[in-house]
Motif scaffolding. Structure first.
Motif, PDB file in Angstrom:
ATOM      1  N   MET A 176       0.828  -1.205   0.000  1.00  0.00           N
ATOM      2  CA  MET A 176       0.000   0.000   0.000  1.00  0.00           C
ATOM      3  C   MET A 176       0.866   1.260   0.000  1.00  0.00           C
ATOM      4  O   MET A 176       0.468   2.288  -0.519  1.00  0.00           O
ATOM      5  N   ASP A 177       2.073   1.131   0.565  1.00  0.00           N
ATOM      6  CA  ASP A 177       2.987   2.279   0.604  1.00  0.00           C
ATOM      7  C   ASP A 177       3.529   2.647  -0.772  1.00  0.00           C
ATOM      8  O   ASP A 177       4.109   3.730  -0.930  1.00  0.00           O
ATOM      9  N   LEU A 178       3.349   1.752  -1.749  1.00  0.00           N
ATOM     10  CA  LEU A 178       3.788   2.120  -3.103  1.00  0.00           C
ATOM     11  C   LEU A 178       3.013   3.332  -3.611  1.00  0.00           C
ATOM     12  O   LEU A 178       3.445   4.001  -4.544  1.00  0.00           O
ATOM     13  N   SER A 179       1.880   3.632  -2.967  1.00  0.00           N
ATOM     14  CA  SER A 179       1.146   4.864  -3.317  1.00  0.00           C
ATOM     15  C   SER A 179       1.950   6.105  -2.935  1.00  0.00           C
ATOM     16  O   SER A 179       1.645   7.215  -3.362  1.00  0.00           O
ATOM     17  N   MET A 180       2.998   5.923  -2.112  1.00  0.00           N
ATOM     18  CA  MET A 180       3.875   7.052  -1.748  1.00  0.00           C
ATOM     19  C   MET A 180       4.817   7.403  -2.892  1.00  0.00           C
ATOM     20  O   MET A 180       5.426   8.470  -2.896  1.00  0.00           O
ATOM     21  N   HIS A 181       4.950   6.476  -3.843  1.00  0.00           N
ATOM     22  CA  HIS A 181       5.908   6.628  -4.938  1.00  0.00           C
ATOM     23  C   HIS A 181       5.347   7.569  -6.008  1.00  0.00           C
ATOM     24  O   HIS A 181       5.015   7.151  -7.119  1.00  0.00           O
ATOM     25  N   VAL A 182       5.229   8.824  -5.651  1.00  0.00           N
ATOM     26  CA  VAL A 182       4.712   9.857  -6.554  1.00  0.00           C
ATOM     27  C   VAL A 182       5.619   9.942  -7.787  1.00  0.00           C
ATOM     28  O   VAL A 182       6.838   9.820  -7.658  1.00  0.00           O
ATOM     29  N   GLU A 183       5.004  10.113  -8.952  1.00  0.00           N
ATOM     30  CA  GLU A 183       5.773  10.147 -10.195  1.00  0.00           C
ATOM     31  C   GLU A 183       6.904  11.189 -10.127  1.00  0.00           C
ATOM     32  O   GLU A 183       6.678  12.339  -9.760  1.00  0.00           O
ATOM     33  N   GLY A 184       8.102  10.726 -10.452  1.00  0.00           N
ATOM     34  CA  GLY A 184       9.257  11.625 -10.433  1.00  0.00           C
ATOM     35  C   GLY A 184      10.046  11.544  -9.135  1.00  0.00           C
ATOM     36  O   GLY A 184      11.157  12.057  -9.039  1.00  0.00           O
ATOM     37  N   SER A 185       9.464  10.898  -8.111  1.00  0.00           N
ATOM     38  CA  SER A 185      10.150  10.753  -6.823  1.00  0.00           C
ATOM     39  C   SER A 185      10.801   9.375  -6.741  1.00  0.00           C
ATOM     40  O   SER A 185      10.698   8.583  -7.680  1.00  0.00           O
ATOM     41  N   ARG A 186      11.471   9.092  -5.627  1.00  0.00           N
ATOM     42  CA  ARG A 186      12.046   7.762  -5.414  1.00  0.00           C
ATOM     43  C   ARG A 186      11.346   7.095  -4.241  1.00  0.00           C
ATOM     44  O   ARG A 186      10.761   7.759  -3.385  1.00  0.00           O
ATOM     45  N   PHE A 187      11.426   5.758  -4.207  1.00  0.00           N
ATOM     46  CA  PHE A 187      10.809   4.982  -3.126  1.00  0.00           C
ATOM     47  C   PHE A 187      11.782   3.895  -2.692  1.00  0.00           C
ATOM     48  O   PHE A 187      12.450   3.283  -3.519  1.00  0.00           O
ATOM     49  N   ILE A 188      11.859   3.678  -1.393  1.00  0.00           N
ATOM     50  CA  ILE A 188      12.668   2.576  -0.852  1.00  0.00           C
ATOM     51  C   ILE A 188      11.750   1.646  -0.068  1.00  0.00           C
ATOM     52  O   ILE A 188      11.017   2.089   0.825  1.00  0.00           O
ATOM     53  N   GLY A 189      11.776   0.372  -0.406  1.00  0.00           N
ATOM     54  CA  GLY A 189      11.037  -0.630   0.360  1.00  0.00           C
ATOM     55  C   GLY A 189      11.883  -1.036   1.550  1.00  0.00           C
ATOM     56  O   GLY A 189      13.072  -1.337   1.402  1.00  0.00           O
ATOM     57  N   PHE A 190      11.279  -1.019   2.752  1.00  0.00           N
ATOM     58  CA  PHE A 190      12.030  -1.354   3.961  1.00  0.00           C
ATOM     59  C   PHE A 190      11.396  -2.558   4.647  1.00  0.00           C
ATOM     60  O   PHE A 190      10.222  -2.510   5.028  1.00  0.00           O
ATOM     61  N   ASN A 191      12.156  -3.607   4.793  1.00  0.00           N
ATOM     62  CA  ASN A 191      11.687  -4.812   5.498  1.00  0.00           C
ATOM     63  C   ASN A 191      10.251  -5.214   5.204  1.00  0.00           C
ATOM     64  O   ASN A 191       9.429  -5.264   6.124  1.00  0.00           O
ATOM     65  N   PRO A 192       9.928  -5.527   3.960  1.00  0.00           N
ATOM     66  CA  PRO A 192       8.554  -5.954   3.665  1.00  0.00           C
ATOM     67  C   PRO A 192       8.189  -7.164   4.514  1.00  0.00           C
ATOM     68  O   PRO A 192       8.936  -8.137   4.556  1.00  0.00           O
TER      69      PRO A 192
END
Ligand SMILES: [Mg+2]
Length: 226
Positions: A176-192
């Motif tokens: 659900m946190d992938l919704s934080m990955h706003v276009e043009g930004s970066r996302f890091i997955g932490f301990n899924p």
């Protein structure tokens, strides 16, 4: 040396499972009351009930066990929840370098606010409760954001603080946190924590850190992890 040009201007953290070592601040309350709302959680994930209906069903379950429920009773349930190792150091290091740090959580405001003040983050938002004048829990929750709609909140936050999306990194532990990955930004997955999160992060081709210490994200943010 790590690449300094990776350094963001803003880092947005999910709270449960990222800044704190507990999967869900809602689940913590269920554990405290000895209740289990897995049925409605699944209905919620399938989109069959709304956030507000889901929160109302949680509150009903707890009130069937204890009624009335005081704010202090809820707060006490979080006494055993610890910060994620490294959380304090990472937030301090980022802020020392002038990075804006925010928490965007679909967790419980009562709890998230205490984490926000403990870590002295620049801004935070979460869902939560309404209490009456004597501090007793009312029947309705407050929905300020949807767990799968964190992007809208982050876009607003960037605009409000005049921050560039390209200089924004979000950190989350669930699909659900992938919704934080706003276009043009970066996302890091932490301990899924769930298999479904592991799979979703792999599909989204985002970097994933699997180490129960938040410091492990620092190299991805252009900082040394000491
Ligand atoms: Mg989480």
């Amino acid at each position: 040396m790590v690449e300094q040009n990776l350094r963001p201007d803003v880092v947005v953290f999910d709270c449960d499972g990222v800044l704190v070592d507990a999967v869900s601040s809602w689940r913590t309350l269920h554990d405290a009351f000895g209740t289990d709302n897995a049925l409605n959680l699944n209905r919620f994930i399938r989109g069959e009930i709304s956030d507000v209906e889901f929160m109302r069903s949680d509150i009903q379950m707890w009130k069937a066990v204890v009624n009335p429920i005081h704010r202090d009773d809820l707060f006490r349930a979080y006494a055993g929840v610890a910060l994620m190792p490294g959380a304090r150091e990472v937030v301090a290091k980022l802020q020392d370098a002038g990075v804006f740090v925010a928490i965007v959580s679909a967790g419980v405001d009562l709890f998230v606010s205490s984490i926000a003040s403990m870590l002295k983050v620049d801004d935070w938002i979460a869902n939560g409760f309404v209490f009456d004048e004597e501090g007793y829990l009312t029947d309705e929750g407050v929905c300020r954001l949807h767990a799968t709609g964190k992007g809208e909140i982050i876009t607003k936050l960037l605009k409000m603080n005049d921050l560039d999306v390209a200089r924004c990194v979000s950190v989350g532990d669930s699909e659900m946190d992938l919704s934080m990955h706003v276009e043009g930004s970066r996302f890091i997955g932490f301990n899924p924590s769930r298999d479904s999160s592991v799979e979703a992060f792999a599909r989204a081709a985002v970097p994933v850190v699997v180490e129960k210490n938040l410091r492990a994200i620092l190299p991805l943010l252009g900082f040394d992890d000491d």
